[in-house]
Design an enzyme around this catalytic site. Structure first.
Site, PDB file in Angstrom:
ATOM      1  N   CYS A  31       5.915   6.589   3.968  1.00 46.35           N
ATOM      2  CA  CYS A  31       4.621   5.886   3.844  1.00 46.35           C
ATOM      3  C   CYS A  31       3.884   6.279   2.568  1.00 46.35           C
ATOM      4  CB  CYS A  31       3.735   6.180   5.052  1.00 46.35           C
ATOM      5  SG  CYS A  31       4.412   5.512   6.572  1.00 46.35           S
ATOM      6  N   HIS A  36       0.846  -1.195   0.000  1.00 46.30           N
ATOM      7  CA  HIS A  36       0.000   0.000   0.000  1.00 46.30           C
ATOM      8  C   HIS A  36       0.883   1.247   0.000  1.00 46.30           C
ATOM      9  CE1 HIS A  36      -0.151   1.760   4.308  1.00 46.30           C
ATOM     10  NE2 HIS A  36       0.939   1.063   4.194  1.00 46.30           N
ATOM     11  N   HIS A  68       3.403  -4.717   4.083  1.00 44.75           N
ATOM     12  CA  HIS A  68       3.305  -5.115   5.488  1.00 44.75           C
ATOM     13  C   HIS A  68       2.745  -6.527   5.556  1.00 44.75           C
ATOM     14  CE1 HIS A  68       3.809  -1.038   7.115  1.00 44.75           C
ATOM     15  NE2 HIS A  68       2.942  -0.620   6.211  1.00 44.75           N
ATOM     16  N   HIS A 115       4.980   0.247  -0.403  1.00 41.27           N
ATOM     17  CA  HIS A 115       5.738  -0.671   0.444  1.00 41.27           C
ATOM     18  C   HIS A 115       4.768  -1.726   0.976  1.00 41.27           C
ATOM     19  CE1 HIS A 115       4.001   2.315   3.126  1.00 41.27           C
ATOM     20  NE2 HIS A 115       4.013   1.393   4.062  1.00 41.27           N
ATOM     21  N   HIS A 147      -1.932 -10.560  -0.717  1.00 43.41           N
ATOM     22  CA  HIS A 147      -1.134 -10.357  -1.926  1.00 43.41           C
ATOM     23  C   HIS A 147      -1.831  -9.469  -2.956  1.00 43.41           C
ATOM     24  CE1 HIS A 147       1.511 -13.281  -0.122  1.00 43.41           C
ATOM     25  NE2 HIS A 147       2.417 -12.962  -1.024  1.00 43.41           N
ATOM     26  N   GLU A 204      -0.053  -2.967  11.528  1.00 45.18           N
ATOM     27  CA  GLU A 204       0.942  -2.979  10.445  1.00 45.18           C
ATOM     28  C   GLU A 204       2.313  -3.345  10.975  1.00 45.18           C
ATOM     29  OE1 GLU A 204       1.067   1.001   8.944  1.00 45.18           O
ATOM     30  OE2 GLU A 204      -0.609   0.664   7.574  1.00 45.18           O
TER      31      GLU A 204
END
Ligand SMILES: [Zn+2]
Length: 129
Positions: A25, A16, A31, A29, A76, A118
């Site tokens: 952010c 996201h 999580h 990237h 995914h 996260e």
């Protein structure tokens, strides 16, 4: 009054970015998201999979988001592409999205709470009374 409470935890891996965020952010990237779902009810119901009134909710129903994105879950994927645009992909709004989507799958008298993490030390929790 009788009361049952179910708690289930699961995780999924997704990417996201936070739109217009000034910092890392804002870049794509990933999580390993952890999700904790709590449901409470004072009576038991049938479920999508079981015709008898013996459950608060089916764990399979509560854990829908753990499924691969091609099967309707959130695993995914790029969350920004899967979640409707009115939800930003902050932990707060992922919790709200999972809450809203889970609520649609439950009988109306079930009380629901959803928490999303996260990172190992931070959680965002959402409920709507
Ligand atoms: Zn992030």
């Amino acid at each position: 009054m009788p009361k049952w409470k179910l708690v289930t935890e699961f995780s999924f891996d997704s990417a996201h970015y936070i739109k217009d965020y000034d910092g890392p952010c804002g870049r794509m990237h990933g999580h390993t998201y952890k999700v904790r779902i709590e449901v409470q009810a004072s009576k038991l119901s049938a479920s999508q999979y079981c015709p008898h009134p013996v459950m608060v909710a089916d764990f399979r129903t509560l854990r829908w988001a753990k499924q691969d994105v091609t099967k309707g879950g959130l695993d995914h994927c790029v969350l920004n592409e899967v979640m409707p645009p009115e939800y930003e992909t902050t932990a707060e709004m992922i919790a709200q999205y999972i809450y809203d989507e889970t609520k649609k799958r439950l009988t109306s008298d079930v009380k629901l709470k959803v928490a999303v993490s996260e990172t190992p030390n931070s959680w965002a929790e959402y409920e709507d009374d």
